[in-house]
Write an enzyme that holds these catalytic residues in place. Structure first.
Site, mmCIF file in Angstrom:
data_model
loop_
_atom_site.group_PDB
_atom_site.id
_atom_site.type_symbol
_atom_site.label_atom_id
_atom_site.label_comp_id
_atom_site.label_asym_id
_atom_site.label_seq_id
_atom_site.Cartn_x
_atom_site.Cartn_y
_atom_site.Cartn_z
ATOM 1 N N ASP A 132 13.638 41.618 18.285
ATOM 2 C CA ASP A 132 13.625 40.243 18.801
ATOM 3 C C ASP A 132 13.103 39.228 17.781
ATOM 4 O O ASP A 132 13.330 38.031 17.930
ATOM 5 C CB ASP A 132 12.750 40.149 20.063
ATOM 6 C CG ASP A 132 13.377 40.876 21.242
ATOM 7 O OD1 ASP A 132 14.446 41.480 21.068
ATOM 8 O OD2 ASP A 132 12.787 40.848 22.343
ATOM 9 N N LYS A 156 6.888 45.696 14.759
ATOM 10 C CA LYS A 156 8.257 46.095 15.103
ATOM 11 C C LYS A 156 8.829 45.221 16.209
ATOM 12 O O LYS A 156 8.095 44.882 17.133
ATOM 13 C CB LYS A 156 8.214 47.555 15.587
ATOM 14 C CG LYS A 156 9.457 48.067 16.200
ATOM 15 C CD LYS A 156 9.268 48.639 17.615
ATOM 16 C CE LYS A 156 9.053 47.599 18.657
ATOM 17 N NZ LYS A 156 9.208 48.053 20.050
ATOM 18 N N THR A 157 10.033 44.840 16.158
ATOM 19 C CA THR A 157 10.868 44.390 17.275
ATOM 20 C C THR A 157 12.106 43.684 16.737
ATOM 21 O O THR A 157 12.005 42.841 15.843
ATOM 22 C CB THR A 157 10.168 43.449 18.293
ATOM 23 O OG1 THR A 157 11.162 43.031 19.239
ATOM 24 C CG2 THR A 157 9.517 42.217 17.719
ATOM 25 N N GLY A 184 10.808 48.969 22.648
ATOM 26 C CA GLY A 184 12.246 49.111 22.383
ATOM 27 C C GLY A 184 12.515 49.615 20.976
ATOM 28 O O GLY A 184 11.751 49.331 20.046
ATOM 29 N N ARG A 217 7.258 52.572 27.154
ATOM 30 C CA ARG A 217 6.723 51.231 27.398
ATOM 31 C C ARG A 217 5.424 51.236 28.210
ATOM 32 O O ARG A 217 5.020 50.209 28.729
ATOM 33 C CB ARG A 217 7.774 50.377 28.110
ATOM 34 C CG ARG A 217 8.964 49.995 27.250
ATOM 35 C CD ARG A 217 9.702 48.811 27.829
ATOM 36 N NE ARG A 217 10.868 48.439 27.059
ATOM 37 C CZ ARG A 217 10.848 47.634 26.001
ATOM 38 N NH1 ARG A 217 9.705 47.132 25.574
ATOM 39 N NH2 ARG A 217 11.956 47.333 25.364
ATOM 40 N N ASP A 270 3.051 43.113 22.431
ATOM 41 C CA ASP A 270 2.198 43.746 23.452
ATOM 42 C C ASP A 270 1.521 44.998 22.899
ATOM 43 O O ASP A 270 0.326 45.218 23.100
ATOM 44 C CB ASP A 270 3.033 44.172 24.673
ATOM 45 C CG ASP A 270 3.272 43.003 25.608
ATOM 46 O OD1 ASP A 270 2.599 41.967 25.437
ATOM 47 O OD2 ASP A 270 4.148 43.117 26.490
HETATM 48 P P1 FBP Z 1 10.588 45.310 22.096
HETATM 49 O O1 FBP Z 1 10.043 43.925 22.267
HETATM 50 O O2 FBP Z 1 9.803 46.344 22.761
HETATM 51 O O3 FBP Z 1 10.827 45.604 20.659
HETATM 52 O O4 FBP Z 1 12.038 45.374 22.779
HETATM 53 C C1 FBP Z 1 12.956 44.371 22.607
HETATM 54 C C2 FBP Z 1 14.247 44.612 23.359
HETATM 55 O O5 FBP Z 1 15.208 45.225 22.544
HETATM 56 C C3 FBP Z 1 14.754 43.301 23.942
HETATM 57 O O6 FBP Z 1 15.595 42.641 23.039
HETATM 58 C C4 FBP Z 1 15.420 43.732 25.209
HETATM 59 O O7 FBP Z 1 15.379 42.715 26.158
HETATM 60 C C5 FBP Z 1 14.590 44.889 25.643
HETATM 61 O O8 FBP Z 1 14.055 45.472 24.486
HETATM 62 C C6 FBP Z 1 15.349 45.909 26.456
HETATM 63 O O9 FBP Z 1 14.511 46.984 26.693
HETATM 64 P P2 FBP Z 1 14.915 48.231 27.576
HETATM 65 O O10 FBP Z 1 15.985 48.964 26.827
HETATM 66 O O11 FBP Z 1 13.647 48.992 27.702
HETATM 67 O O12 FBP Z 1 15.405 47.689 28.868
#
Ligand code: FBP
Length: 554
Positions: free
Chosen positions: A205, A202-203, A81, A145, A176
């Site tokens: 979250d 990165k994230t 993300g 992803r 991951d």
């Molecule tokens: P990452 O863990 O890959 O950084 O993504 C986090 C996130 O933003 C979450 O908060 C959210 O649930 C998810 O990505 C949504 O991803 P997508 O836009 O691929 O559905």
């Protein structure tokens, strides 16, 4: 191209590096730290990572650069993300690489891990990089992803690395992606490819952290963006005095984002998934907890409020997880077709009633119909319930409404209840990075190149002491295996980075816990306002309350 004034101004912004990296490339030396061990399952992780396990932590310091001169061709990907600051990681990496030797090359592989598999890349130059400095988004090369985890995939990556003469790969990603970076590093080392692999944390979250990695990038900007919006809503609620706002915030699993936003805005309610799980709370208990606050405020004449709901909440409710598992089972294989062929919702409802255990059906039956249908209709390609799509803000507001109706009938609740719903997620993932994220990300990228130049592999770029001014930040590297343990994934034991959930005995949660009763009933809102990029440092450079509290602030 038409540029906004802020975009132009941000191009000119010079990200701040840690003091120890500021004297120029020739003045960066390495200080060896202690050897490392994985957080758990040491023997198993060691056996799986014989070439990269147990290496020393390192820090960089001012001193004579003793790295061997070597032409570097580095590949970089953005994975998972979007998170504000990703572009600056690439810019920092590029600047360090070119400052070391202008013949060094940086290749950006497009669309995340897929780019490495398809050998789809661009070569960066100054003009290209300059158009992305200090900007949000991952559009510089895109993201994806796809999981890089099989030996076959690693073989393809190694082949493509060889074709392009890559000396190193930088993976900018979450838990991951960095797990995969560690496995790829081990593969590259075991096969003597000479390709180093470095990760960057990165994230938005915030769940990729530990005592070494103090924050994942993007968390600061995303939570500031959501907190601005929540503060604005709080002011609206306090002005109009007629709505309860149920606000879901992103955070697929951990509740760090919700907690940080609560610390910034002091809402009436903020649910924390980890607490719900620890206390094994049921949907009814959570509903009552919110309804109690609505009732008390309503009986005081305050028929408004704000409740923050973390995106991942329902997975932490034990009875709800059991229900999801049963639904996945109920519709496995052929049964999805059978279910879809049923003529209407009544027939589907009967099918569900017959298929679930009494306990799970009782949970299903108290859900609002819209949510019941969502559970069955919106499924992922494997037929599983897409928990992240569940509109938990609506789920809880509807359940609170029903509970309040009962309390009204019983004469205990005298107020009025009207709800508004919001979901803040994508609004924050590509914002212009705050000064903190712009500086942190640039430093992570710059530092990643220093790790490459000094020959490290299987390391995460690490910049710490982040609650202090950038001058005092400490740059270095940590073996990724240090964060790993064995977990059960898809029926198999796998080595993975341990996800950092909200710690219920940690300072951020403790602070929230000590204040939330007061916030629930009183109107104690705080209004953080928009991210400031220019102005006094105490307004513009400050990072999160979470980090400040973790580092001992009150
Ligand atoms: P990452 O863990 O890959 O950084 O993504 C986090 C996130 O933003 C979450 O908060 C959210 O649930 C998810 O990505 C949504 O991803 P997508 O836009 O691929 O559905």
């Amino acid at each position: 191209m038409n540029l906004s004034p802020l975009q132009k101004a941000r191009y000119e912004y010079s990200p701040k590096l840690p003091g120890m990296l500021r004297n120029g490339i020739s003045e960066i030396c390495v200080k060896d730290g202690a050897p490392t061990e994985s957080v758990a399952d040491q023997d198993k992780i060691k056996a799986l990572f014989p070439n990269t396990y147990g290496k020393n932590e390192i820090t960089f310091a001012k001193g004579n650069n003793t790295s061997a001169a070597k032409k570097q061709v580095v590949g970089v990907i953005l994975s998972g993300g979007q998170a504000p600051g990703g572009h600056n990681v690439v810019c920092g990496l590029y600047d360090a690489l070119k400052a070391t030797d202008k013949n060094n090359v940086l290749l950006g592989f497009k669309g995340g891990p897929d780019g490495l598999l398809k050998n789809d890349y661009i070569e960066f130059d100054d003009e290209f990089i300059d158009a992305y400095r200090n900007t949000g988004g991952f559009d510089i090369i895109g993201s994806g992803r796809t999981k890089l985890e099989t030996q076959e995939q690693f073989g393809i990556v190694a082949e493509n690395a060889k074709k392009n003469g890559l000396t190193a790969i930088v993976i900018i990603g979450g838990d991951d992606s960095n797990t995969n970076a560690a496995t790829l590093a081990e593969y590259m080392a075991a096969n003597n490819t000479g390709v180093q692999v470095i990760g960057c944390p990165k994230t938005i979250d915030g769940d990729l952290k530990n005592e070494d990695i103090e924050a994942s990038f993007g968390f600061d900007t995303a939570t500031k963006t959501y907190s601005e919006l929540i503060g604005n809503i709080e002011r609206d609620a306090n002005s109009a005095k007629k709505y309860w706002h149920f606000i879901k915030v992103m955070g697929r699993s951990a509740s760090h984002v919700a907690l940080e936003c609560a610390l910034e805005t002091q809402p009436n309610i903020c649910l924390i998934g980890e607490e719900v799980a620890a206390k094994k709370m049921s949907l009814a208990q959570i509903t009552n907890y919110i309804a109690d606050a609505v009732e008390k405020r309503g009986n005081n004449g305050e028929n408004f409020g704000v409740a923050i709901i973390p995106e991942g909440i329902v997975e932490f409710v034990p009875e709800f997880s059991a229900l999801i598992a049963e639904i996945n089972e109920l519709l496995a294989g052929q049964k999805t077709e059978e279910f879809n062929a049923l003529p209407d919702w009544n027939a589907k409802y009967d099918f569900i009633k017959k298929g679930l255990t009494d306990a799970s059906f009782a949970v299903f039956d108290i859900l609002p119909q819209g949510i019941q249908q969502q559970l069955f209709l919106e499924r992922d390609p494997h037929g599983n319930v897409q928990v992240s799509l569940i509109e938990s803000e609506k789920l809880f507001s509807e359940m609170v409404k029903n509970e309040l109706a009962k309390r009204k009938a019983a004469g205990t609740y005298k107020g009025k209840f009207g709800a508004q719903h919001h979901f803040f997620g994508y609004e924050g993932r590509c914002a212009f990075p705050s000064n903190f994220d712009a500086d942190y990300c640039y430093s992570l990228g710059y530092n990643a190149f220093m790790l490459i130049q000094y020959g490290y592999t299987g390391y995460l770029s690490k910049v710490s002491n982040l609650s202090k001014p950038a001058e005092e930040w400490v740059a270095g590297g940590m073996p990724i295996t240090k964060m790993m343990n064995i977990e059960r994934r898809n029926g198999q034991d796998k080595p993975v980075i341990r996800k950092a959930l909200v710690e219920l005995d940690g300072a951020p949660f403790k602070y929230f816990e000590a204040h939330r009763e007061e916030w629930a009933v009183k109107t104690a809102f705080t209004y953080p306002g928009a991210i400031q990029y220019y102005g006094p440092s105490e307004v513009c450079d400050l990072t999160t309350r979470t980090l400040a509290l973790e580092k001992g602030a009150n």
